[in-house]
Design a protein around this motif. Structure first.
Motif, PDB file in Angstrom:
ATOM      1  N   PRO A 257      65.090  95.500 -77.724  1.00 25.69           N
ATOM      2  CA  PRO A 257      64.376  96.368 -76.778  1.00 25.69           C
ATOM      3  C   PRO A 257      63.322  97.247 -77.444  1.00 25.69           C
ATOM      4  CG  PRO A 257      66.748  96.428 -76.382  1.00 25.69           C
ATOM      5  CD  PRO A 257      66.544  95.735 -77.697  1.00 25.69           C
ATOM      6  N   ALA A 258      63.584  97.722 -78.661  1.00 21.22           N
ATOM      7  CA  ALA A 258      62.650  98.621 -79.333  1.00 21.22           C
ATOM      8  C   ALA A 258      61.309  97.932 -79.602  1.00 21.22           C
ATOM      9  CB  ALA A 258      63.259  99.137 -80.632  1.00 21.22           C
ATOM     10  N   ALA A 259      61.375  96.664 -80.024  1.00 24.90           N
ATOM     11  CA  ALA A 259      60.155  95.908 -80.330  1.00 24.90           C
ATOM     12  C   ALA A 259      59.703  95.043 -79.163  1.00 24.90           C
ATOM     13  CB  ALA A 259      60.389  95.032 -81.553  1.00 24.90           C
ATOM     14  N   ASN A 260      60.513  94.995 -78.110  1.00 23.35           N
ATOM     15  CA  ASN A 260      60.255  94.111 -76.963  1.00 23.35           C
ATOM     16  C   ASN A 260      59.990  92.687 -77.453  1.00 23.35           C
ATOM     17  OD1 ASN A 260      59.950  93.495 -74.201  1.00 23.35           O
ATOM     18  ND2 ASN A 260      57.728  93.696 -74.336  1.00 23.35           N
ATOM     19  N   ALA A 261      60.903  92.198 -78.312  1.00 24.20           N
ATOM     20  CA  ALA A 261      60.716  90.882 -78.932  1.00 24.20           C
ATOM     21  C   ALA A 261      61.994  90.056 -78.844  1.00 24.20           C
ATOM     22  CB  ALA A 261      60.311  91.050 -80.394  1.00 24.20           C
ATOM     23  N   PHE A 262      61.825  88.731 -78.819  1.00 24.70           N
ATOM     24  CA  PHE A 262      62.942  87.792 -78.787  1.00 24.70           C
ATOM     25  C   PHE A 262      63.044  87.065 -80.126  1.00 24.70           C
ATOM     26  CE2 PHE A 262      61.775  88.361 -74.366  1.00 24.70           C
ATOM     27  CZ  PHE A 262      63.001  88.405 -73.711  1.00 24.70           C
ATOM     28  N   HIS A 263      64.280  86.928 -80.635  1.00 26.11           N
ATOM     29  CA  HIS A 263      64.519  86.235 -81.891  1.00 26.11           C
ATOM     30  C   HIS A 263      65.495  85.091 -81.628  1.00 26.11           C
ATOM     31  CE1 HIS A 263      62.537  89.645 -83.736  1.00 26.11           C
ATOM     32  NE2 HIS A 263      63.413  90.458 -83.168  1.00 26.11           N
ATOM     33  N   PRO A 264      65.148  83.851 -82.002  1.00 29.05           N
ATOM     34  CA  PRO A 264      66.018  82.709 -81.705  1.00 29.05           C
ATOM     35  C   PRO A 264      67.337  82.753 -82.465  1.00 29.05           C
ATOM     36  CG  PRO A 264      64.210  82.035 -83.115  1.00 29.05           C
ATOM     37  CD  PRO A 264      63.918  83.449 -82.689  1.00 29.05           C
ATOM     38  N   VAL A 265      68.423  82.452 -81.773  1.00 30.66           N
ATOM     39  CA  VAL A 265      69.749  82.313 -82.378  1.00 30.66           C
ATOM     40  C   VAL A 265      70.110  80.830 -82.431  1.00 30.66           C
ATOM     41  CG1 VAL A 265      72.200  82.876 -82.155  1.00 30.66           C
ATOM     42  CG2 VAL A 265      70.464  84.578 -81.559  1.00 30.66           C
ATOM     43  N   ILE A 266      69.966  80.158 -81.294  1.00 38.88           N
ATOM     44  CA  ILE A 266      70.130  78.705 -81.201  1.00 38.88           C
ATOM     45  C   ILE A 266      68.928  78.172 -80.431  1.00 38.88           C
ATOM     46  CG2 ILE A 266      71.496  76.829 -80.218  1.00 38.88           C
ATOM     47  CD1 ILE A 266      73.972  78.499 -80.646  1.00 38.88           C
ATOM     48  N   LYS A 267      68.194  77.230 -81.041  1.00 37.81           N
ATOM     49  CA  LYS A 267      66.993  76.690 -80.433  1.00 37.81           C
ATOM     50  C   LYS A 267      67.249  75.302 -79.858  1.00 37.81           C
ATOM     51  CE  LYS A 267      64.664  77.302 -84.248  1.00 37.81           C
ATOM     52  NZ  LYS A 267      63.546  77.350 -85.220  1.00 37.81           N
ATOM     53  N   ILE A 268      66.372  74.870 -78.957  1.00 41.41           N
ATOM     54  CA  ILE A 268      66.529  73.572 -78.313  1.00 41.41           C
ATOM     55  C   ILE A 268      66.630  72.458 -79.347  1.00 41.41           C
ATOM     56  CG2 ILE A 268      65.311  71.831 -76.933  1.00 41.41           C
ATOM     57  CD1 ILE A 268      64.385  73.975 -75.091  1.00 41.41           C
ATOM     58  N   GLU A 269      65.803  72.521 -80.395  1.00 38.26           N
ATOM     59  CA  GLU A 269      65.793  71.432 -81.368  1.00 38.26           C
ATOM     60  C   GLU A 269      67.102  71.328 -82.146  1.00 38.26           C
ATOM     61  OE1 GLU A 269      62.771  74.556 -82.949  1.00 38.26           O
ATOM     62  OE2 GLU A 269      63.447  73.779 -81.012  1.00 38.26           O
ATOM     63  N   ASP A 270      67.916  72.418 -82.144  1.00 34.63           N
ATOM     64  CA  ASP A 270      69.219  72.366 -82.807  1.00 34.63           C
ATOM     65  C   ASP A 270      70.256  71.617 -81.974  1.00 34.63           C
ATOM     66  OD1 ASP A 270      68.224  73.982 -84.863  1.00 34.63           O
ATOM     67  OD2 ASP A 270      68.741  75.814 -83.791  1.00 34.63           O
ATOM     68  N   GLN A 271      69.922  71.329 -80.718  1.00 36.85           N
ATOM     69  CA  GLN A 271      70.907  70.793 -79.787  1.00 36.85           C
ATOM     70  C   GLN A 271      70.628  69.360 -79.335  1.00 36.85           C
ATOM     71  OE1 GLN A 271      73.504  72.757 -79.210  1.00 36.85           O
ATOM     72  NE2 GLN A 271      72.533  74.340 -80.444  1.00 36.85           N
ATOM     73  N   LYS A 272      69.825  68.625 -80.089  1.00 35.41           N
ATOM     74  CA  LYS A 272      69.392  67.299 -79.624  1.00 35.41           C
ATOM     75  C   LYS A 272      70.550  66.348 -79.353  1.00 35.41           C
ATOM     76  CE  LYS A 272      64.760  67.463 -81.609  1.00 35.41           C
ATOM     77  NZ  LYS A 272      63.834  66.901 -82.623  1.00 35.41           N
ATOM     78  N   LYS A 273      71.558  66.338 -80.226  1.00 36.31           N
ATOM     79  CA  LYS A 273      72.693  65.437 -80.023  1.00 36.31           C
ATOM     80  C   LYS A 273      73.473  65.817 -78.769  1.00 36.31           C
ATOM     81  CE  LYS A 273      73.417  64.263 -84.904  1.00 36.31           C
ATOM     82  NZ  LYS A 273      74.377  64.323 -86.037  1.00 36.31           N
ATOM     83  N   LEU A 274      73.607  67.126 -78.548  1.00 30.34           N
ATOM     84  CA  LEU A 274      74.370  67.584 -77.392  1.00 30.34           C
ATOM     85  C   LEU A 274      73.605  67.384 -76.088  1.00 30.34           C
ATOM     86  CD1 LEU A 274      75.766  70.855 -78.975  1.00 30.34           C
ATOM     87  CD2 LEU A 274      76.943  68.691 -78.711  1.00 30.34           C
ATOM     88  N   LEU A 275      72.283  67.537 -76.154  1.00 30.67           N
ATOM     89  CA  LEU A 275      71.469  67.336 -74.955  1.00 30.67           C
ATOM     90  C   LEU A 275      71.587  65.909 -74.437  1.00 30.67           C
ATOM     91  CD1 LEU A 275      68.203  69.245 -75.954  1.00 30.67           C
ATOM     92  CD2 LEU A 275      69.841  69.913 -74.209  1.00 30.67           C
ATOM     93  N   ALA A 276      71.802  64.982 -75.356  1.00 29.92           N
ATOM     94  CA  ALA A 276      71.887  63.568 -74.969  1.00 29.92           C
ATOM     95  C   ALA A 276      73.079  63.292 -74.069  1.00 29.92           C
ATOM     96  CB  ALA A 276      71.952  62.696 -76.222  1.00 29.92           C
ATOM     97  N   ARG A 277      74.105  64.149 -74.123  1.00 30.62           N
ATOM     98  CA  ARG A 277      75.274  63.922 -73.272  1.00 30.62           C
ATOM     99  C   ARG A 277      75.351  64.915 -72.097  1.00 30.62           C
ATOM    100  NH1 ARG A 277      78.581  66.424 -77.825  1.00 30.62           N
ATOM    101  NH2 ARG A 277      79.597  68.248 -76.914  1.00 30.62           N
ATOM    102  N   GLY A 278      74.187  65.444 -71.706  1.00 29.98           N
ATOM    103  CA  GLY A 278      74.132  66.310 -70.538  1.00 29.98           C
ATOM    104  C   GLY A 278      74.625  67.727 -70.803  1.00 29.98           C
TER     105      GLY A 278
END
Length: 208
Positions: free
Chosen positions: A118-139
């Protein structure tokens, strides 16, 4: 139906619903309504409120589809502002938001997780879409999130519970190396269902 309930530090009761945010007025015994669509930067945003957490300044944060919102008391009125999420979230709608024991706010999207500062009004990635490619394949999609006192990440999904261990000497767990817990019909000590709705830890360090 009700998606979430919160009491802020001013003792105001907030209620999230599929038709907007409600604030209970103790004087009139009625609800004041706030529609995210009236304050959004995006056309066609829904009024479905996903999650409520208190802000560090006494305000309240809540999610609605592809935006984070902040609402605060200003005199006799309330000020509401929209906070656009990172560009990658197009088609990656918000599932919920949570706040950990250190006061950090996390936005859980369908396929990724961000920490919001909130102080910087910024978002920092914890888990990104590209980290989940195998899981995305199974819905696969995300549904809940918890960081335990050891810095380990517990991620609820529609396909089981993901555990990311924080290794010694590293600031955060590796998001590409989870241990996955599933429902096993023949194992009575396994998960009872694959769909994880929420995660918490009690004072005895048990994960629920």
């Amino acid at each position: 139906f009700v998606t979430s309930v919160l009491k802020d530090r001013l003792q105001q009761i907030w209620v999230g619903t599929p038709a907007g945010l409600l604030q209970y007025d103790r004087t009139t015994k009625r609800f004041n309504s706030f529609l995210p669509s009236a304050y959004s930067n995006f056309a066609g945003i829904e009024d479905y409120v996903n999650g409520l957490v208190p802000g560090p300044d006494g305000s309240v944060y809540f999610g609605a589809k592809s935006e984070l919102f902040n609402i605060r008391k200003s005199g006799n009125n309330h000020e509401l502002r929209a906070i656009p999420l990172p560009d990658e979230v197009e088609g990656n709608s918000m599932r919920t938001i949570v706040k950990d024991d250190l006061g950090r706010i996390y936005v859980i999207l369908r396929y990724s997780i961000y920490e919001y500062d909130p102080a910087a009004n910024a978002f920092h990635p914890v888990i990104k879409i590209e980290d989940q490619k195998k899981l995305l394949a199974r819905g696969f999609y995300l549904s809940s999130f918890y960081i335990d006192p050891g810095g380990n990440h517990w991620v609820g999904t529609c396909s089981g519970l993901e555990f990311y261990r924080k290794k010694p000497g590293r600031a955060k767990p590796d998001p590409r190396d989870p241990v996955t817990y599933y429902h096993q019909p023949t194992d009575t000590n396994s998960l009872r269902n694959q769909n994880i709705l929420c995660i918490a830890q009690d004072r005895y360090l048990n994960i629920w």
